[in-house]
Design a protein around this motif. Structure first.
Motif, PDB file in Angstrom:
ATOM      1  N   ASP A 243      -0.426  -2.349   7.025  1.00 48.84           N
ATOM      2  CA  ASP A 243      -0.765  -2.271   5.607  1.00 48.84           C
ATOM      3  C   ASP A 243      -2.005  -1.395   5.459  1.00 48.84           C
ATOM      4  OD1 ASP A 243      -0.269  -2.816   2.905  1.00 48.84           O
ATOM      5  OD2 ASP A 243      -1.782  -4.396   2.863  1.00 48.84           O
ATOM      6  N   ALA A 244      -2.172  -0.839   4.256  1.00 50.46           N
ATOM      7  CA  ALA A 244      -3.339  -0.022   3.950  1.00 50.46           C
ATOM      8  C   ALA A 244      -3.981  -0.546   2.677  1.00 50.46           C
ATOM      9  CB  ALA A 244      -2.933   1.446   3.778  1.00 50.46           C
TER      10      ALA A 244
ATOM     11  N   GLU B   4      -0.852   4.103   3.927  1.00 50.51           N
ATOM     12  CA  GLU B   4       0.353   3.382   4.346  1.00 50.51           C
ATOM     13  C   GLU B   4       1.192   4.253   5.284  1.00 50.51           C
ATOM     14  OE1 GLU B   4       1.155   0.197   3.380  1.00 50.51           O
ATOM     15  OE2 GLU B   4       0.584  -0.123   1.281  1.00 50.51           O
TER      16      GLU B   4
ATOM     17  N   ASP C  57       5.238  -2.777   3.519  1.00 52.38           N
ATOM     18  CA  ASP C  57       5.608  -3.157   2.151  1.00 52.38           C
ATOM     19  C   ASP C  57       5.611  -1.936   1.233  1.00 52.38           C
ATOM     20  OD1 ASP C  57       2.951  -2.633   1.548  1.00 52.38           O
ATOM     21  OD2 ASP C  57       2.386  -4.730   1.341  1.00 52.38           O
TER      22      ASP C  57
END
Ligand SMILES: [Mg+2]
Ligand SMILES: [Mg+2]
Length: 203
Positions: free
Chosen positions: A77-78, A118, A141
């Motif tokens: 994740d970012a 991401e 995501d």
RNA sequence: ACAU
DNA sequence: TTATGT
């Protein structure tokens, strides 16, 4: 008998917190639907329990749901504090019993949007798994970053021309061009599984 | 609309 | 409520 005075933790109630008497605690709890509370033998124990939270000791949702993620796996994740960054990203290993462990963390990188972060996280994950000789899938995501990965290029409208962010994007794309996508890259189902374990919690 |  | 993206 218990002549020592107990301390009360209220996780769900009118005003969650730690209370030194049942009189105070009951005011937060009585008549409150789904209230969650418990007595502890000391202030220290109560405050520790309150900090651990209601979910302490329980496996995360993704490890319990019927059609959860494949494990072991690597989740990425970012996060970026502002619209134009700077973005940071990380990777978290997921094990079948619900345990997690951060295996890399990079940034913040100036000039990179969350989407760019991401994307970099996905490429970093592929490189890390390859280098470790692990055949795990990668979860993200971000539909955007997954699309960019398939195209082999970060199609961001805000590409820094110089500096660490620019270098990171160029290196990631160069690596992708050489190695392709050597692991399964799968969509994380946030709705069904909860927030991805690599999330920074900044929202 | 969907995802972040 | 703002922005990044398909
Ligand atoms: Mg994300
Ligand atoms: Mg997140």
């Amino acid at each position: 008998m218990s002549r020592r005075r107990k301390v009360y933790v209220v996780w769900k109630g009118r005003r969650p917190g730690v209370y030194d008497s049942w009189d105070e605690a009951r005011a937060q709890v009585e008549g409150f639907a789904d209230a969650r509370y418990k007595a502890y033998p000391s202030r220290a124990a109560a405050e520790a329990a309150f900090r651990r939270g209601l979910s302490a000791g329980q496996p995360p949702a993704w490890a319990l749901v019927p059609h959860g993620p494949r494990t072991p796996a690597l989740a990425v994740d970012a996060a970026a504090p502002g619209p134009q960054g700077p973005a940071a990203y990380r990777g978290v290993a997921l094990y079948p019993d619900g345990r997690t462990q951060e295996v890399f963390r990079v940034g913040p990188l100036p000039g990179l949007t969350a989407n760019a972060g991401e994307f970099l996280a996905l490429v970093h994950a592929l490189r890390w798994l390859t280098q470790q000789g692990l055949d795990w899938p990668v979860y993200t995501d971000s539909r955007i970053a997954r699309g960019w990965l398939t195209q082999g290029r970060a199609r961001t409208r805000h590409r820094p021309q110089r500096g660490p962010g620019a270098q990171a994007l160029r290196q990631a794309e160069a690596w992708l061009a050489r190695h392709g996508i050597p692991r399964a890259v799968l969509p994380w189902d946030t709705r069904a599984w909860g927030e991805i374990p690599a999330d920074f919690g900044h929202k």
